[in-house]
Design an enzyme around this catalytic site. Structure first.
Site, PDB file in Angstrom:
ATOM      1  CG  ASP A  67      -0.285  -0.368   2.525  1.00 23.35           C
ATOM      2  OD1 ASP A  67       0.962  -0.394   2.562  1.00 23.35           O
ATOM      3  OD2 ASP A  67      -0.988  -0.609   3.513  1.00 23.35           O
ATOM      4  CG  ASN A 130      -9.015  -0.952  11.851  1.00 22.73           C
ATOM      5  OD1 ASN A 130      -8.031  -1.569  11.467  1.00 22.73           O
ATOM      6  ND2 ASN A 130      -9.563   0.028  11.147  1.00 22.73           N
ATOM      7  CG  HIS A 132      -5.962  -1.804   8.730  1.00 25.05           C
ATOM      8  ND1 HIS A 132      -6.108  -0.496   9.129  1.00 25.05           N
ATOM      9  CD2 HIS A 132      -4.632  -2.051   8.794  1.00 25.05           C
ATOM     10  CE1 HIS A 132      -4.924   0.014   9.403  1.00 25.05           C
ATOM     11  NE2 HIS A 132      -4.017  -0.906   9.214  1.00 25.05           N
ATOM     12  CD  GLU A 137      -8.881   1.240   7.404  1.00 24.94           C
ATOM     13  OE1 GLU A 137      -8.906   0.352   8.283  1.00 24.94           O
ATOM     14  OE2 GLU A 137      -8.188   2.264   7.514  1.00 24.94           O
TER      15      GLU A 137
END
Ligand code: GLP
Length: 238
Positions: A67, A130, A132, A137
Site C-alpha cells: 500500500d 481494527n 485491517h 479497512e
C-alpha cells in the site's frame, strides 16, 4: 493457518527472516510482497544481517508493496516508498526497477503487474488494531483487488503518531485488495503488543468476518503463518 507465539518482536523477525532466506536459496528470483509499519522492522533488520552473513543476493528478487498513502510524494519521510528505502532496499543489492508500489497511475493494473510477474511468493503482513491488513479497512469486499480507499478514523488516529499533527495524516490510500493478498503463495502475518490482541482473537475464531479484514486469511487453507508475541496472543480463546 499456523499460529507461532514467540517471546518478542526480535525473535519473530529472526524466525521469519530465516524462512525467507531458505526460500530465496531455493528460488533466487522470487517475488516478495512487503509491508510497512513497525511490525516488520525487526524482520527487515534480520533479513539485512543474515543476507550479508550468508552472501545472499537480491538482484533477481522483485518486490511488491502492499500500500501507499495518496497525496505524499515518494521522498516524503512518511511515505511508504521512503520507509522501504530507509529500512530495507538501500542495504541490499536489489536491481534498478525491481520495486513496485500501488499508485494512482497503476491502480487499475497493479494486480495484473503482479500476475505477469508470476504472482507473489511470500507476502509479509502487519495488522491494524481494527483488524485491517494493508489498508483494507473493516467491511472491504472479500473480492477486492487493488483500489483507492478512505482510511478509517481509527487508522488515521493510530498512524498520526508518525506525523506532527493529525491533520497531516492522509485520509486516502491505495492498497492491494483482499483477493490480491489471498493469492500470495505464502503469507506471514506479524502482530505484537496488547493493542493487537483483540483483532487477533477475532481473526483466530477460524471464520471470515467482514468487520475484521485479517480474518479473510481463514479462507486460505495452507501456508498462512501468524507470528505473535505473548501480548498480541493474550486474548486468544482457549
Ligand atoms: C498501517 C499499514 C499496515 C500495517 C499497519 C500496522 O496502517 N498500512 O500495512 O499493518 O499500519 O502498523 P504497525 O505494524 O506499526 O502496528
Amino acid at each position: 493457518m499456523e499460529v507461532i507465539i514467540l517471546d518478542n518482536k526480535t525473535d519473530i523477525g529472526l524466525a521469519i527472516a530465516k524462512e525467507i532466506i531458505k526460500d530465496i536459496k531455493n528460488n533466487p528470483k522470487l517475488n516478495l510482497g512487503l509491508a510497512t509499519g513497525s511490525s516488520p522492522l525487526p524482520l527487515y533488520k534480520s533479513l539485512i544481517e543474515l543476507s550479508k552473513l550468508e552472501n545472499i543476493s537480491f538482484k533477481d528478487i522483485t518486490t511488491f508493496n502492499l500500500d501507499e498513502y495518496c497525496g505524499l510524494s515518494n521522498d516524503n519521510k512518511e511515505s511508504y516508498h521512503y520507509f522501504m528505502n530507509e529500512n530495507l532496499f538501500k542495504y541490499l543489492d536489489f536491481s534498478n526497477n525491481s520495486h513496485y508500489f500501488p499508485s494512482i497511475d497503476n491502480v487499475n493494473n497493479y494486480d495484473e503487474i503482479i500476475n505477469n510477474h508470476g504472482g507473489i511468493d511470500i507476502q509479509i503482513l502487519g495488522i491494524g488494531a481494527n483488524g485491517h491488513i494493508a489498508f483494507n479497512e473493516p467491511n472491504t469486499p472479500i473480492d477486492s483487488v487493488t483500489h483507492i480507499t478512505n482510511l478509517a478514523n481509527k487508522t488515521i488516529l493510530d498512524n498520526s503518531r508518525f506525523f506532527s499533527n493529525i491533520d497531516e495524516v492522509p485520509t486516502k490510500a491505495i492498497t492491494m485488495g483482499l483477493s490480491t493478498i489471498l493469492k500470495a503463495k505464502k503469507i506471514y502475518l506479524i502482530a505484537t503488543g496488547k493493542n493487537k490482541a483483540e483483532a487477533i482473537s477475532i481473526m483466530l475464531k477460524g471464520k471470515y468476518i467482514k468487520e475484521c479484514p485479517a480474518s479473510a486469511l481463514n479462507l486460505k487453507k495452507d501456508n498462512v503463518y501468524i507470528y505473535l508475541d505473548k501480548d498480541a496472543a493474550s486474548l486468544i480463546s482457549k
